[in-house]
Design an enzyme around this catalytic site. Structure first.
Site, PDB file in Angstrom:
ATOM      1  N   LYS A   1       0.899  -1.306  -0.078  1.00 23.71           N
ATOM      2  CA  LYS A   1      -0.112   0.138  -0.070  1.00 23.71           C
ATOM      3  C   LYS A   1       1.072   1.219   0.113  1.00 23.71           C
ATOM      4  CE  LYS A   1      -4.037   1.864   2.694  1.00 23.71           C
ATOM      5  NZ  LYS A   1      -4.959   1.543   3.641  1.00 23.71           N
TER       6      LYS A   1
ATOM      7  N   SER B   1      -9.513   1.320   2.970  1.00 19.10           N
ATOM      8  CA  SER B   1      -8.917   2.252   2.015  1.00 19.10           C
ATOM      9  C   SER B   1      -7.762   1.373   1.234  1.00 19.10           C
ATOM     10  CB  SER B   1      -8.140   3.461   2.751  1.00 19.10           C
ATOM     11  OG  SER B   1      -7.302   2.661   3.874  1.00 19.10           O
TER      12      SER B   1
ATOM     13  N   SER C   1      -9.822  -1.084   6.843  1.00 20.49           N
ATOM     14  CA  SER C   1      -9.348  -1.038   5.590  1.00 20.49           C
ATOM     15  C   SER C   1      -8.733  -2.109   5.009  1.00 20.49           C
ATOM     16  CB  SER C   1      -8.375   0.246   5.433  1.00 20.49           C
ATOM     17  OG  SER C   1      -9.046   1.533   5.773  1.00 20.49           O
TER      18      SER C   1
END
Length: 449
Positions: A77, A155, A179
């Site tokens: 990420k 996310s 997330s």
């Protein structure tokens, strides 16, 4: 069927494949003209990944592979520090940030085990939404019903899509209010939120230092366990039950089952039936204290206050470059004064202690990860009211576990060909080993769904 880390490790050990072949396959999927690669990844480490793969193959040939998983491609990420690169956290306002001097500790441990980083994955800007939309880099679509283009969840949006589409065999994300679990649920894979303190959070761009945790997204429970052990630096004990026989599964009746759509409700009921058939006792649990979470977060909670403290100067300097929806959520932190924050800290500590007592009679909690199937991206791009409402709805159940400082995992509970739906299993903080064992047994029970 998706290949797990253990299967890949066996293939590498036997010579049925090589790291170079795995990396090239991942790159071909990233580069596929009709694929999601350009949206799932913000940056692809093409040459570095190929060079690392060649090195891992030579080490394996010499009997010096650092772990059985050396040479397996993963994605990271965009909020993690990677040496030599700015950490942009899904934003454009940090494009000129000073490059990181070293990898985040969690990523450094993965690299030492020989995992190969394919690149930085897309995410909600600054990790501040559960839907996965990003106006700067675009939004990758969930693998289900690509013609409609449904949200991937956030996310850790790009992380989930990278795994679901075979662009990596695992993705490393963060989880502040779902997330890792929300995108796992929408993309039909497994996502893990560990006990927050178990994996070092240094080198990960913060949303809320109180609630942030670092977790994996992958193709199986075992994959997530392997990655968690590497990132935490600690092997979990194996002396826990690997069967559902006699286990007590609590199903929260407060908040967690509200507003389920027909598909998620039917999938959840079927999952509970299969768990019961495998020997578990499925018990309705009032858990009325879950209703307190909305009150605790009424002024934005830890995420808004702690994000505002971190972003205040950056918003003043470059606020026009933020996603307006993210900026609005960050600025809610101005609604809290010092007394509010201190009160919230004390109230959360009391909530954690009380919830630990409330769930002590159960081996695990079970609830839907998210209450509905993934909506279409187009429904949310221009409609701020719909965005806010659906974002809160998707974050609702996962946030319960972050607030109680628990650990949780999302497993696919839908049948093949159906819209993805996630089953969330959770325990109190520190219960990671037992949760992995229970989740593996649940995964086996659901396999014939």
């Amino acid at each position: 069927m998706a290949r797990t880390l253990s299967v890949l490790a066996d293939d590498l050990a036997s010579g049925r494949t090589t790291s170079l072949a795995l990396v090239r396959e991942a790159l071909s999927r990233i580069d596929a003209p009709q694929g999601e690669g350009t949206l799932a990844f913000i940056k692809v480490h093409r040459e570095a990944a190929l060079a690392a793969a060649e090195a891992m193959d030579k080490l394996r040939t010499a009997g010096l592979a650092p772990s059985p998983f050396a040479g397996i491609p993963i994605s990271v990420k965009d909020l993690f520090d990677l040496a030599g690169e700015p950490t942009t956290a899904g934003s454009t306002v940090l494009a000129d940030a000073v490059p990181a001097e070293r990898d985040a500790p969690a990523i450094a441990r993965l690299r030492r085990a020989g995992f190969i980083v394919m690149g930085r994955t897309n995410m909600t800007e600054f990790a501040f939404s559960g839907l996965g939309l990003n106006p700067h880099y675009g939004t990758p679509a969930s693998p289900y019903d690509r013609a409609t283009r449904r949200i991937p969840g956030g996310s850790s949006s790009g992380a989930a899509v990278s795994v679901a589409d075979g662009m990596a065999y695992a993705g490393i994300g963060s989880d502040t209010g779902g997330s890792c679990r929300i995108p796992a649920a929408f993309c039909g894979i497994v996502g893990y939120k560990p006990t927050a303190a178990s994996v070092p959070r240094e080198g990960a761009f913060p949303l809320s230092q109180t609630l942030d945790s670092i977790g994996p997204l992958a193709n199986s429970v075992e994959c997530c366990r392997i990655l968690h052990e590497v990132m935490s630096g600690a092997e979990l004990p194996k002396d826990v039950p690997a069967s559902l026989e006699g286990l007590r599964i609590g199903v929260p009746q407060t908040i967690a089952l509200d507003g389920l759509d027909a598909h998620v409700a039917a999938s959840f009921d079927r999952a509970l039936e299969l768990l019961a058939k495998a020997g578990a006792a499925v018990i309705d649990a009032p858990l009325e204290r879950f209703a307190e979470v909305a009150r605790l977060n009424a002024k934005g909670g830890f995420a808004a206050s702690e994000a505002y403290a971190h972003h205040r100067a950056l918003i003043e300097a470059k606020g026009d470059g933020y996603d307006p929806r993210v900026r609005t959520r960050v600025l809610r932190g101005r609604n809290q004064d010092c007394a509010d924050y201190i009160e919230l800290t004390h109230a959360r500590a009391a909530f954690v202690a009380a919830m630990r007592e409330d769930i002590s009679g159960f081996d695990v909690l079970a609830m839907p990860t998210v209450p509905t199937v993934a909506p279409a991206i187009a429904e949310l791009v221009e409609d701020d009211e719909a965005f806010t409402r659906i974002n809160l709805l998707m974050l609702r159940n996962p946030t319960l576990i972050n607030m109680m400082d628990g650990c949780a995992i999302s497993l696919p509970m839908h049948r093949g060909g159906e819209a993805p739906a996630g089953l969330m299993l959770a325990r109190a903080g520190g219960g990671d080993a037992a949760l992995f064992a229970i989740a593996a047994a649940a995964e086996a029970a659901l396999a014939g769904r």
